[in-house]
Design an enzyme around this catalytic site. Structure first.
Site, PDB file in Angstrom:
ATOM      1  N   VAL A 121       0.870  -1.170   0.000  1.00  0.00           N
ATOM      2  CA  VAL A 121       0.000   0.000   0.000  1.00  0.00           C
ATOM      3  C   VAL A 121       0.908   1.220   0.000  1.00  0.00           C
ATOM      4  CG1 VAL A 121      -0.100   0.077   2.542  1.00  0.00           C
ATOM      5  CG2 VAL A 121      -1.964   1.093   1.202  1.00  0.00           C
ATOM      6  N   VAL A 275       5.779  -3.327 -10.587  1.00  0.00           N
ATOM      7  CA  VAL A 275       6.961  -3.334 -11.440  1.00  0.00           C
ATOM      8  C   VAL A 275       7.405  -4.768 -11.672  1.00  0.00           C
ATOM      9  CG1 VAL A 275       9.392  -2.701 -11.592  1.00  0.00           C
ATOM     10  CG2 VAL A 275       7.711  -1.022 -10.808  1.00  0.00           C
ATOM     11  N   HIS A 559      11.456  -7.541  10.926  1.00  0.00           N
ATOM     12  CA  HIS A 559      12.525  -6.586  10.642  1.00  0.00           C
ATOM     13  C   HIS A 559      13.598  -7.182   9.726  1.00  0.00           C
ATOM     14  CE1 HIS A 559      11.436  -5.135  14.962  1.00  0.00           C
ATOM     15  NE2 HIS A 559      10.605  -4.634  14.067  1.00  0.00           N
ATOM     16  N   HIS A 602      13.949  -1.564  16.080  1.00  0.00           N
ATOM     17  CA  HIS A 602      12.962  -1.719  15.026  1.00  0.00           C
ATOM     18  C   HIS A 602      13.432  -0.862  13.845  1.00  0.00           C
ATOM     19  CE1 HIS A 602       9.648  -3.466  17.703  1.00  0.00           C
ATOM     20  NE2 HIS A 602      10.731  -3.357  18.444  1.00  0.00           N
TER      21      HIS A 602
END
Length: 672
Positions: A121, A275, A559, A602
């Site tokens: 998104v 893409v 992560h 993070h």
């Protein structure tokens, strides 16, 4: 805060009155349905990093910029995106906003396939994540810089440069006095930015357990930190979150770097544009290929469209997306491309290699105390209050190896150094990849393991009804994985193999971190909120029992990094210190796939900084201003130098003012 919500409720009521005049009325100004035939810069990926790049590069009116995002705008789910607490209670994982990746079966996790949610998104994972905003340490950033040797541009990745970029991206707001008191929150304002696009603040609501966290950490021997944001990122503290405190909404890449922008004739953002490949000029030198177009599809691959590139392609698809685009474009390891049936365009063995990730698992207790989860499940009046819904789990701590192993750190380190040859990648990956693994391994074992940097992150979670969890997360894995492709169809998902717990040191560190999490839950004063340990339960005591249980429970902490690592080419590097892909004249990568080592933090905050720094490097190159080794570069500290619209940079993400409301009213009158 449960004691007195009257002031907060007044604030939320005021926000509700202002809601019809929020900037979302003008959000479509740079989001388009049709694009031009060519652009100077084509940014692949409109996620966290991509929207930073688009906003900053388009500040220069002499350049045209296009951002292509595979996912949608997110407008149909904007209320869920905007509400911080919904990250727990109305997760966006089951929606189209999540790529919903899965790993290959992991031997270290009982042959399970683990879920890998990533944002699909505008705003990317910053739109669907847990909102944590913390930072890597000076030791880690300088270790990265040192790995680059005397490479041109290496100084751009020193701590001083990166620290400036971190602050450039943010606007910090301290907590209210009441929240600070109950949560035991401390901060140092000088370590934070004051005029960046992303809000870094604290929830407007908290719980006694948050305040008990730091006290319990001291009980088990972990010191409190009064400022982990200035480079010493270890100890116990309450982390900031990406929350706009003026209306208790998520502050993310779209709301900070796209929505506030005025119309820019040189900037287009196209959503629902996946893409498929970067195309190259066949007449350009084989060793320095020039990208001249980007191929994409808007209908699931049935129709292939192209947009021409005048200057550069910048990949910002993240740790999964960026290597996948390179591979489908024919850039990567020869053996991977041959097996997938993709013609080799440029051999680059490091693409998709060096994958590292934080791995986590939680100890859980039942509780008779109110938690965020029980309040939400109770369906009371607070459930829909924006102040309550601003609460996210934010009590954390980073624990170093000395705190975990005591005097045994040196012996543990010696064992790791003696095992490097057992765990290097297979020779078929290429000698350079093997060299890169050994370089990362050595830095992790000899610069980071023995430093104050955290090896385990501990997190307090109260979002479940009737339960409190303490999560332990491995921060610097010695097990590295790979992302590759097994088909020539760019619509097929790449293959994700993190190789979790392949190295026994990772299991040992995580196991000892879980023992520490148990001790923490049994420590004063936090133990007063716990009634009984329910997972793994008191029967799990021996190392063997911990291992049997742990391997059935581990999962990603979301992560992943390092799959387009900035390393020398001789070490399996994909990009140089100026973010240019080796062997390609005008393709860069600028996202979380770039740092060669994973950080004890993070990744959201550091990825904003990386994208800011990348923007400065690129703008400096094309505007004839050499990089100075600091994030200021040609863009300054968020003041909007060279801004094409004359109104300032993307840093115009300020509280909604009366004058802005008048603009919105004007827009309503003439646009609706």
């Amino acid at each position: 805060m449960r004691r007195d919500l009257s002031a907060a409720l007044l604030l939320s009521a005021g926000v509700a009155l202002a809601a019809p005049f929020e900037p979302r009325l003008l959000r479509a100004r740079n989001i388009v349905d049709e694009i031009q035939e060519s652009y100077d810069f084509v940014v692949v990926g409109g996620g966290l990093a991509g929207l930073v790049l688009g906003a900053r590069l388009s500040e220069d009116s002499n350049h045209t910029v296009l951002v292509l995002e595979s996912g949608g705008t997110g407008d149909d789910l904007r209320d869920r995106i905007d509400t911080p607490g919904y990250t727990y209670y109305q997760s966006l994982w089951p929606t189209a906003l999540n790529w919903a990746f899965q790993t290959t079966p992991q031997a270290g996790a009982g042959d399970r396939q683990l879920v890998w949610p990533r944002g699909k998104v505008l705003g990317g994972s910053s739109a669907i994540n847990g909102l944590y905003m913390n930072r890597p340490g000076e030791i880690e950033i300088n270790a990265w810089k040192d790995m680059l040797g005397n490479m041109d541009g290496a100084d751009n990745w020193s701590w001083d440069s990166f620290y400036a970029a971190l602050k450039k991206s943010e606007t910090f707001t301290p907590p209210s006095d009441a929240v600070a008191e109950e949560g035991g929150i401390t901060w140092t304002s000088s370590s934070h930015g004051t005029s960046g696009p992303i809000h870094m603040s604290y929830p407007g609501y908290t719980f006694p357990q948050v305040g008990q966290w730091s006290q319990a950490m001291q009980t088990v021997g972990i010191a409190n930190s009064h400022d982990t944001y200035g480079g010493q990122n270890w100890g116990a503290y309450v982390a900031t979150s990406a929350i706009n405190p003026t209306n208790w909404t998520r502050s993310y890449s779209r709301s900070g770097y796209l929505d506030p922008l005025p119309p820019r004739p040189n900037y287009d953002v196209l959503a629902n544009a996946h893409v498929t490949r970067v195309l190259f000029d066949s007449s350009s030198p084989k060793a320095n290929l020039t990208a001249n177009a980007v191929e994409y599809t808007r209908d699931g691959g049935q129709t292939k469209l192209t947009v021409k590139v005048n200057k550069e392609v910048i990949l910002a698809g993240g740790t999964v997306g960026s290597p996948a685009v390179l591979l489908y474009s024919g850039v990567g390891p020869k053996d991977v491309l041959s097996a997938a049936g993709v013609p080799l365009v440029s051999e680059l063995p490091g693409v998709g290699q060096h994958l590292q990730d934080h791995l986590s698992v939680s100890v859980q207790w039942s509780t008779d105390q109110p938690t965020a989860g029980s309040i939400y499940a109770g369906d009371g009046p607070e459930k829909n209050d924006p102040v309550f819904l601003s609460f996210v789990n934010s009590a954390t701590g980073y624990v170093n190896a000395t705190a975990i192993f005591g005097a045994g750190v040196s012996e543990f380190q010696n064992g790791i150094n003696g095992q490097v040859d057992q765990f290097t990648p297979k020779a078929s990956s290429g000698a350079t990849v093997v060299a890169g693994y050994k370089s990362i391994y050595s830095v992790t074992a000899n610069k980071i393991l023995t430093s104050p940097i955290g090896q385990i992150e501990l997190l307090l979670a109260t979002n479940a009804a009737g339960a409190i969890r303490i999560t332990a997360a491995l921060q610097h894995p010695f097990s590295h994985g790979q992302i590759y492709i097994n088909s020539s169809n760019p619509m097929d998902y790449p293959v994700i193999d993190p190789n979790y717990l392949a190295h026994p040191a990772d299991y040992t560190i995580l196991r000892e971190g879980l023992k520490l999490a148990r001790r923490l839950g049994e420590a004063d004063p936090l133990k007063n909120s716990m009634t009984a340990e329910t997972a793994p339960g008191p029967d799990v005591q021996s190392d063997a029992q911990w291992e049997d249980w742990l391997r059935t429970q581990i999962g990603t902490e979301f992560h992943p990094s390092s799959t387009c690592a900035m390393l020398p080419l001789a070490q399996g590097g994909v990009v140089d210190a100026n973010l240019r892909v080796y062997g390609l004249a005008n393709v860069r990568v600028a996202d979380a796939s770039v740092p060669p080592i994973v950080f004890s933090a993070h990744l959201m905050g550091s990825t904003y900084a990386l994208a800011e720094q990348a923007s400065s490097l690129i703008r400096g190159f094309y505007n004839g201003v050499p990089s100075t080794g600091s994030s200021g570069g040609t863009t300054g500290g968020g003041s909007g130098d060279n801004a094409s619209d004359g109104t300032g940079s993307a840093s115009t993400s300020r509280p909604w003012t009366f004058s802005m409301a008048l603009v919105a009213l004007f827009a309503v009158k003439f646009l609706l």
